[in-house]
Design a protein around this motif. Structure first.
Motif, PDB file in Angstrom:
ATOM      1  N   SER A  71      32.076  59.740  39.168  1.00 42.20           N
ATOM      2  CA  SER A  71      31.506  59.573  40.505  1.00 42.20           C
ATOM      3  C   SER A  71      31.751  58.142  40.975  1.00 42.20           C
ATOM      4  N   GLU A  72      31.401  57.868  42.212  1.00 40.90           N
ATOM      5  CA  GLU A  72      31.538  56.507  42.731  1.00 40.90           C
ATOM      6  C   GLU A  72      30.710  55.531  41.895  1.00 40.90           C
ATOM      7  N   LEU A  73      29.478  55.931  41.573  1.00 42.51           N
ATOM      8  CA  LEU A  73      28.610  55.047  40.804  1.00 42.51           C
ATOM      9  C   LEU A  73      29.174  54.809  39.400  1.00 42.51           C
ATOM     10  N   GLU A  74      29.703  55.845  38.770  1.00 47.01           N
ATOM     11  CA  GLU A  74      30.284  55.691  37.439  1.00 47.01           C
ATOM     12  C   GLU A  74      31.537  54.806  37.480  1.00 47.01           C
ATOM     13  N   THR A  75      32.305  54.938  38.553  1.00 44.29           N
ATOM     14  CA  THR A  75      33.477  54.082  38.724  1.00 44.29           C
ATOM     15  C   THR A  75      33.053  52.632  38.924  1.00 44.29           C
ATOM     16  N   PHE A  76      32.003  52.427  39.690  1.00 40.57           N
ATOM     17  CA  PHE A  76      31.430  51.099  39.905  1.00 40.57           C
ATOM     18  C   PHE A  76      31.051  50.456  38.569  1.00 40.57           C
ATOM     19  N   ARG A  77      30.439  51.242  37.707  1.00 39.40           N
ATOM     20  CA  ARG A  77      30.016  50.716  36.405  1.00 39.40           C
ATOM     21  C   ARG A  77      31.199  50.355  35.517  1.00 39.40           C
ATOM     22  N   LYS A  78      32.330  50.987  35.732  1.00 42.19           N
ATOM     23  CA  LYS A  78      33.538  50.622  35.001  1.00 42.19           C
ATOM     24  C   LYS A  78      34.120  49.303  35.518  1.00 42.19           C
ATOM     25  N   LEU A  79      34.128  49.157  36.846  1.00 45.12           N
ATOM     26  CA  LEU A  79      34.842  48.041  37.457  1.00 45.12           C
ATOM     27  C   LEU A  79      34.021  46.755  37.562  1.00 45.12           C
ATOM     28  N   LYS A  80      32.688  46.877  37.594  1.00 48.66           N
ATOM     29  CA  LYS A  80      31.863  45.686  37.795  1.00 48.66           C
ATOM     30  C   LYS A  80      32.086  44.645  36.692  1.00 48.66           C
ATOM     31  N   PRO A  81      32.094  45.012  35.422  1.00 55.72           N
ATOM     32  CA  PRO A  81      32.381  44.006  34.386  1.00 55.72           C
ATOM     33  C   PRO A  81      33.794  43.433  34.489  1.00 55.72           C
ATOM     34  N   PHE A  82      34.745  44.267  34.954  1.00 59.81           N
ATOM     35  CA  PHE A  82      36.112  43.785  35.144  1.00 59.81           C
ATOM     36  C   PHE A  82      36.130  42.665  36.175  1.00 59.81           C
ATOM     37  N   ILE A  83      35.426  42.862  37.291  1.00 61.85           N
ATOM     38  CA  ILE A  83      35.321  41.834  38.329  1.00 61.85           C
ATOM     39  C   ILE A  83      34.679  40.570  37.765  1.00 61.85           C
ATOM     40  N   ALA A  84      33.615  40.746  36.982  1.00 59.40           N
ATOM     41  CA  ALA A  84      32.897  39.587  36.433  1.00 59.40           C
ATOM     42  C   ALA A  84      33.751  38.796  35.445  1.00 59.40           C
ATOM     43  N   GLN A  85      34.717  39.466  34.786  1.00 58.98           N
ATOM     44  CA  GLN A  85      35.589  38.782  33.826  1.00 58.98           C
ATOM     45  C   GLN A  85      36.388  37.657  34.476  1.00 58.98           C
ATOM     46  N   ILE A  86      36.595  37.726  35.771  1.00 62.91           N
ATOM     47  CA  ILE A  86      37.401  36.710  36.460  1.00 62.91           C
ATOM     48  C   ILE A  86      36.743  35.342  36.375  1.00 62.91           C
ATOM     49  N   GLY A  87      35.416  35.315  36.332  1.00 64.64           N
ATOM     50  CA  GLY A  87      34.703  34.044  36.326  1.00 64.64           C
ATOM     51  C   GLY A  87      34.641  33.443  37.716  1.00 64.64           C
ATOM     52  N   CYS A  88      34.346  34.280  38.712  1.00 67.37           N
ATOM     53  CA  CYS A  88      34.297  33.838  40.107  1.00 67.37           C
ATOM     54  C   CYS A  88      33.100  34.474  40.784  1.00 67.37           C
ATOM     55  N   LEU A  89      32.122  33.664  41.152  1.00 64.84           N
ATOM     56  CA  LEU A  89      30.913  34.235  41.748  1.00 64.84           C
ATOM     57  C   LEU A  89      31.146  34.762  43.155  1.00 64.84           C
ATOM     58  N   HIS A  90      32.274  34.395  43.773  1.00 61.61           N
ATOM     59  CA  HIS A  90      32.553  34.873  45.128  1.00 61.61           C
ATOM     60  C   HIS A  90      33.335  36.188  45.159  1.00 61.61           C
ATOM     61  N   THR A  91      33.800  36.659  44.008  1.00 61.42           N
ATOM     62  CA  THR A  91      34.491  37.946  43.957  1.00 61.42           C
ATOM     63  C   THR A  91      33.446  39.027  43.736  1.00 61.42           C
ATOM     64  N   GLU A  92      33.351  39.949  44.692  1.00 63.21           N
ATOM     65  CA  GLU A  92      32.253  40.917  44.670  1.00 63.21           C
ATOM     66  C   GLU A  92      32.766  42.352  44.683  1.00 63.21           C
ATOM     67  N   LEU A  93      31.967  43.239  44.121  1.00 61.36           N
ATOM     68  CA  LEU A  93      32.218  44.674  44.208  1.00 61.36           C
ATOM     69  C   LEU A  93      30.931  45.331  44.668  1.00 61.36           C
ATOM     70  N   GLN A  94      31.012  46.131  45.741  1.00 58.07           N
ATOM     71  CA  GLN A  94      29.831  46.771  46.308  1.00 58.07           C
ATOM     72  C   GLN A  94      30.017  48.281  46.357  1.00 58.07           C
ATOM     73  N   LEU A  95      28.910  48.985  46.155  1.00 55.08           N
ATOM     74  CA  LEU A  95      28.900  50.422  46.396  1.00 55.08           C
ATOM     75  C   LEU A  95      29.058  50.688  47.879  1.00 55.08           C
TER      76      LEU A  95
END
Length: 474
Positions: A71-95
């Motif tokens: 689902s969208e939420l399950e996909t979000f849970r996959k990608l959110k840590p990937f985004i955080a790996q960048i080490g950039c507080l301005h890179t965001e992922l939103q539902l």
């Protein structure tokens, strides 16, 4: 930082979109690969803290975990840590708006404010209505998951500059109920195991709506009389700067530069020798305002940023309409240097800066925490590096050596409905590049709290500053 909606097309060409649909595994894998490719091409700080080889392995590993429809939420849970790996507080992922609205209509929020200290969690505010749960109690588990297990899911999903942790923990302090339901589970019933004075107990409580638990500073913006506040008592002054954002200041009918001109004139007239600047929970705003304030602590020209970089892909997109607003980036070796714009002055501060006409001559103390971010963290770094202030509190959430921000367009990741924000400029603050690598500005006097001190409303950072003023160090 300046926001712009240009220069970033949608990540996928397909037009299918439905918030509740199940996305086939191959589609999710395609989203992961598309996101990785877009970040590599357009995010100037994608490889700031990790190598291309690291992200190639991470992308392959993440893709391999997708074994069925999501689902969208399950996909979000996959990608959110990937985004955080960048080490950039301005890179965001939103539902998507639809998914967030659907979740907001259900009482799914954990009804307590928790304080996380290390691998433990404590009840700061109990908003569940269950009076048997006493503030200060330790939370051992939620719905069968231990606090360390929950932290292992949440901390890697929270974006912060570099390898910073103070932003992540402060984010949990303010937004844990929202983060839990988005990353762990969506439920209207909670079973909580509590330990109080050595005795364990289990309680069943109901989830809540935002309106049931939100208070100023928890799940909603903090409450302050004005964004900019100055108080003077004898030879000591406290300058509280809650934001550098002109949009926020305008709501309170305040002008940053006019306020500072007046404030520093007062400091001089009243012979103030000690100035405490409170930047706690200042998440940033206009770079021009932060630079303007910095000028009051220098008596000769100084550097604020060293340079601003963009990727080659973005540099080559400065054509046509975009070129009416921005100057073309200049290639220097294998990097592209962003230039001052034709229309706005948001990018001007890599040039040598001039001090204020009447700089402050006294002692300066700066209070920071994990929510000292973006332009606020840039200011902290410049003052720290140039030894213009004593720092008290927590490491800033924003990076000491700079951040990625500037223009931050949003793009919908079709057909998932997820929205990604990718900053297009990479800023280097004018500091020693070997200091605090991957960290924020580190305080001279670190401050930590016990749960009871927070419950009692203690302000330990301010107390440390006042003690230093009364008993200056040799």
């Amino acid at each position: 930082m300046l926001r712009s909606a240009i220069l970033l097309p949608a990540l996928c060409a397909t037009t299918l979109h439905a918030a509740a649909q199940q996305l086939p595994a191959d589609t999710v894998k395609g989203l992961i690969r598309d996101l990785s490719r877009e970040l590599a091409l357009k995010h100037p700080g994608f490889y700031r803290y990790h190598t291309p080889a690291y992200f190639a392995r991470y992308t392959d590993s993440l893709t391999a975990t997708v074994t069925g429809p999501l689902s969208e939420l399950e996909t979000f849970r996959k990608l959110k840590p990937f985004i955080a790996q960048i080490g950039c507080l301005h890179t965001e992922l939103q539902l998507s708006d639809a998914t967030r609205a659907a979740m907001a209509q259900r009482p799914v929020l954990f009804p307590m404010q928790l304080y996380f200290k290390g691998r433990k969690a404590y009840v700061l505010r109990n908003l569940s209505g269950n009076k048997a749960i006493v503030p200060g109690s330790e939370v051992l588990s939620i719905n069968g998951r231990s606090i360390p297990q929950i932290l292992d899911v949440l901390l890697p999903s929270i974006a912060a500059d570099g390898f910073n942790q103070t932003l992540k923990y402060r984010s949990l302090f303010y937004f844990f109920p929202l983060q839990y339901c988005r990353m762990v589970e969506v439920t209207e019933q909670y079973t909580v195991q509590i330990s109080h004075q050595g005795k364990a107990s289990t309680h069943k409580i109901k989830g809540a709506l935002t309106k049931d638990i939100a208070t100023p500073g928890f799940m909603m913006p903090p409450d302050f009389s004005k964004p900019l506040e100055l108080s003077i008592h004898q030879a000591t002054a406290v300058l509280s700067i809650h934001t550098f954002a002109d949009s926020d200041l305008k709501e309170y009918d305040q002008d940053f530069k006019l306020f500072m001109v007046s404030a520093f004139a007062d400091l001089k007239d009243k012979g103030v020798q000690h100035l405490i600047i409170d930047l706690r929970n200042n998440t940033g705003g206009s770079d021009g305002n932060a630079v303007f304030l910095a000028g009051y602590f220098f008596d000769k020209p100084y550097r604020y940023w060293n340079r601003i970089e963009v990727t080659e892909t973005i540099a080559r997109q400065i054509t046509g309409e975009a070129e009416q607003y921005y100057n073309k980036p200049v290639q220097e070796g294998n990097r592209w240097l962003w230039q001052k714009a034709k229309v706005v002055n948001d990018f001007d501060y890599y040039e040598e800066q001039q001090p204020a006409l009447s700089p402050f001559r006294g002692k300066v103390y700066v209070l920071t925490n994990g929510f000292t971010m973006s332009s606020s963290a840039d200011l902290a770094a410049v003052l720290k590096y140039n030894k213009k202030a004593v720092f008290i509190g927590e490491e800033t959430g924003g990076g000491f050596q700079g951040n990625n921000s500037g223009m931050m367009p949003e793009s919908e990741m079709r057909p998932s409905g997820l929205v990604v924000t990718i900053p297009l400029q990479k800023y280097y603050t004018a500091v020693d590049s070997t200091l605090y690598a991957g960290k924020g500005t580190v305080p001279d006097y670190p401050v930590t709290y016990s749960p009871q001190e927070l419950i009692n409303g203690k302000d330990k950072e301010m107390a440390v500053a006042e003690n230093l003023i009364r008993k200056p160090s040799k």
